[in-house]
Design an enzyme around this catalytic site. Structure first.
Site, PDB file in Angstrom:
ATOM      1  N   ASP A  77       5.715 -14.430   2.677  1.00 31.32           N
ATOM      2  CA  ASP A  77       5.071 -13.520   3.426  1.00 31.32           C
ATOM      3  C   ASP A  77       5.391 -11.948   3.241  1.00 31.32           C
ATOM      4  O   ASP A  77       4.512 -11.087   3.316  1.00 31.32           O
ATOM      5  CB  ASP A  77       5.083 -14.052   5.028  1.00 31.32           C
ATOM      6  CG  ASP A  77       4.270 -13.400   5.633  1.00 31.32           C
ATOM      7  OD1 ASP A  77       3.004 -13.397   5.923  1.00 31.32           O
ATOM      8  OD2 ASP A  77       4.523 -12.444   6.473  1.00 31.32           O
ATOM      9  N   LYS A  99       3.626  -8.569   2.149  1.00 33.04           N
ATOM     10  CA  LYS A  99       3.334  -7.262   2.754  1.00 33.04           C
ATOM     11  C   LYS A  99       4.079  -6.120   2.121  1.00 33.04           C
ATOM     12  O   LYS A  99       3.588  -4.980   2.236  1.00 33.04           O
ATOM     13  CB  LYS A  99       3.978  -7.487   4.272  1.00 33.04           C
ATOM     14  CG  LYS A  99       3.120  -8.479   5.136  1.00 33.04           C
ATOM     15  CD  LYS A  99       4.001  -8.776   6.579  1.00 33.04           C
ATOM     16  CE  LYS A  99       3.114  -9.855   7.120  1.00 33.04           C
ATOM     17  NZ  LYS A  99       3.998 -10.205   8.347  1.00 33.04           N
ATOM     18  N   GLY A 153       1.413 -13.609  15.986  1.00 34.34           N
ATOM     19  CA  GLY A 153       0.397 -13.831  17.102  1.00 34.34           C
ATOM     20  C   GLY A 153      -0.900 -13.735  16.929  1.00 34.34           C
ATOM     21  O   GLY A 153      -1.484 -12.657  16.098  1.00 34.34           O
TER      22      GLY A 153
END
Length: 585
Positions: A446, A450, A547
């Site tokens: 991940d 990015k 989140g």
């Protein structure tokens, strides 16, 4: 956070905008838009809806002539409540905001208790809070007299609070956000022309036609100090600019139709986006939602006729925008390719899809495409791509580094506190920070995806995932944890890309950082990005990287930016010139 040299803007949210708690997403999106443009924000709020009227009625039921000081204390609670709710909403999406009331600001007034004038504020405190937080929230309407008792600035006094603080903070812009897009023309006989709006209005004209929309005292204050301000609504590129300006008119265009949005994915973030779009129903209309199982019960009330299990159904009939939140590179790639072929703009949080496709990688890294937006793909609510792209336009970027995975940061924090790996993962899942299968996070992939996007934006050349050396959490042994604790170090999953003469080197791996290192203090699900530029400055950005709500906010901000592009606004000439100089709204 924006740098201490970042410009300040003041946004005032009136009671017609903040009708109740359900209106907060529009205000949050407006604030987030400014933060990701690299600005610091003073958000001045009025009480929700008819709260002030209700409080006045309560007071008059108790006595015919309430004591002015007691009444002021009662009425200030309306603004305080709205400010607290906005602070909670900003925290939910990961924006670091501080609530500053008139006492903390030492906002001094003179004159009648219920109709006072602001005369002074603790500038040093205001600047200090703006240096430490990208957003400060100020309850409007209130001040303190010489004896420290609460005073009010008159009905509509939050307008005056906003303009007063704009002057004290040296703000580059002050926007009074209402439920309309500016002042309508009023002829000499007092007749309202609903087809014509003021593009620019001198102060005296603003006083003549402003009526209940803008507090006259606020306009008079602006006139005395030569302050320009804009009257507009949330999400609008239009408005009336008031100041020492000639009168200018523009035709009021028809209200832009709601944009039709197709949503692919109804997981954690998809549910968040669905809820926000339902609250922004004046601007957007959901036309279809792609799910894996249309029969599953869900926590959000979604009309069943919108659900489909076939991705092709999302594009028929043709939507105006596609939001892709299903992840992966199979169905997502086919859906995005089909949408782009038909000229449908795409908003996505899928960093894997963007990083692995060279064309999408270049376009997403630019950060301002008309057909592709991927801000949410890097750092959730952290406006990382925007910062890097903006800095790269101004100066050569030497390096980018950061803690870019909130899940890994949370797990490492728990493990260093003594938790076992499995227990830390379980807690991350319970808090909505980790997927059922956390492989992409804990493997480091991940962060690799990015970093590929950030490095491409920083250096102007594609940096693909296969060029990035990767080490995940599986290399963190108990021995390594013990060694870090003994040395006082902080274990962090650090992603770093650096330019050198031979090209770019990039890696993701777990490092033990000394406590003084700028990345060592990043806690829980937080993200932190450092960008080194050729002038020797290291720019820092903080925010929540995991989140539902931080990512939701970034997705919705992309949708609102695309909406501004698609409605093809007519910008008043004076405002257009200020924007060219970088000082407009």
């Amino acid at each position: 956070m924006p740098s201490r040299q970042a410009p300040v803007v003041v946004l005032k949210f009136g009671s017609s905008v903040l009708r109740d708690e359900l209106s907060l997403p529009a205000a949050v999106a407006e604030i987030y838009r400014e933060v990701r443009r690299g600005r610091r924000v003073v958000a001045v709020v009025s009480a929700f809806g008819v709260t002030t009227d209700t409080l006045l009625q309560d007071a008059r039921r108790q006595c015919d002539r309430p004591d002015p000081h007691a009444l002021a204390r009662l009425l200030e609670t309306g603004e305080a409540r709205a400010a607290a709710h906005l602070g909670l909403a900003l925290a939910e999406v990961g924006l670091d905001a501080e609530i500053l009331d008139h006492r903390r600001l030492s906002l001094r007034t003179d004159g009648p208790v219920l109709d006072a004038e602001p005369v002074a504020v603790d500038r040093a405190a205001l600047r200090r809070f703006l240096d430490d937080h990208p957003v400060v929230v100020v309850p409007g309407f209130c001040g303190l007299d010489a004896s420290g008792r609460t005073t009010l600035l008159g009905r509509g006094g939050s307008d005056l609070t906003a303009l007063f603080l704009a002057r004290e903070a040296g703000a580059v812009a002050c926007r009074l956000l209402k439920d309309v897009e500016g002042l309508l023309r009023v002829d000499d006989h007092g007749r309202l022309d609903r087809t014509t709006r003021y593009a620019t209005a001198p102060y005296e004209e603003c006083l003549r036609v402003g009526g209940p929309l803008v507090q006259p005292k606020a306009v008079e204050f602006a006139a005395r100090h030569g302050l320009e301000f804009t009257i507009t609504r949330c999400g609008s590129p239009r408005g009336t600019v008031a100041g020492r300006l000639p009168t200018g008119f523009e035709r009021v265009p028809p209200r832009p139709r709601r944009l039709k949005v197709a949503l692919a994915g109804l997981g954690s973030v998809g549910l968040g986006v669905c809820r926000w779009l339902q609250r922004l129903e004046e601007d957007f209309e959901l036309t279809g939602i792609l799910v894996s199982d249309a029969k599953t019960r869900r926590a959000v009330d979604v009309p069943r006729h919108l659900l489909t299990e076939r991705w092709r159904d999302l594009l028929n009939p043709r939507p105006d925008l596609l939001v892709e939140l299903i992840g992966g590179t199979d169905t997502a790639a086919a859906l995005v390719a089909a949408a782009r072929l038909r000229g449908i703009p795409v908003v996505t949080a899928n960093k894997q899809l963007l990083a692995l496709d060279p064309d999408l990688l270049r376009e997403a890294a630019a950060g301002d495409g008309r057909l592709l937006r991927g801000s949410a793909s890097v750092g959730g609510g952290l406006p990382a791509l925007e910062l890097v792209a903006r800095l790269a336009d101004e100066l050569p970027v030497l390096a980018v580094s950061g803690v870019l995975n909130g899940t890994c940061n949370f797990v490492l924090d728990r493990m260093q506190a003594g938790a076992r790996y499995g227990d830390a993962i379980r807690e991350a899942r319970e808090r909505g920070l980790a997927e059922a299968d956390p492989y992409l996070d804990v493997s480091g992939l991940d962060a690799v995806y990015k970093l590929a996007l950030l490095a491409t934006a920083a250096f102007g050349v594609p940096v693909t995932p296969d060029e990035i050396v990767c080490e995940g959490l599986d290399r963190v042994s108990q021995t390594r944890l013990a060694r870090a604790r003994e040395s006082g170090g902080e274990l962090k999953l650090v992603a770093e890309a650096r330019r050198h003469r031979g090209g770019v080197t990039a890696r993701v791996g777990v490092r033990s950082l000394p406590p003084a290192h700028p990345l060592a203090g990043c806690r829980e699900e937080g993200n932190r990005l450092l960008v080194e530029t050729a002038d020797g400055t290291t720019h820092r950005l903080d925010g929540l990287g995991a989140g539902r709500w931080p990512t939701t906010c970034a997705v919705v901000a992309d949708l609102l930016d695309l909406r501004r592009t698609l409605v093809a606004p007519t910008v008043p000439a004076a405002a257009a010139e200020r924007r060219k100089r970088g000082t407009g709204t």
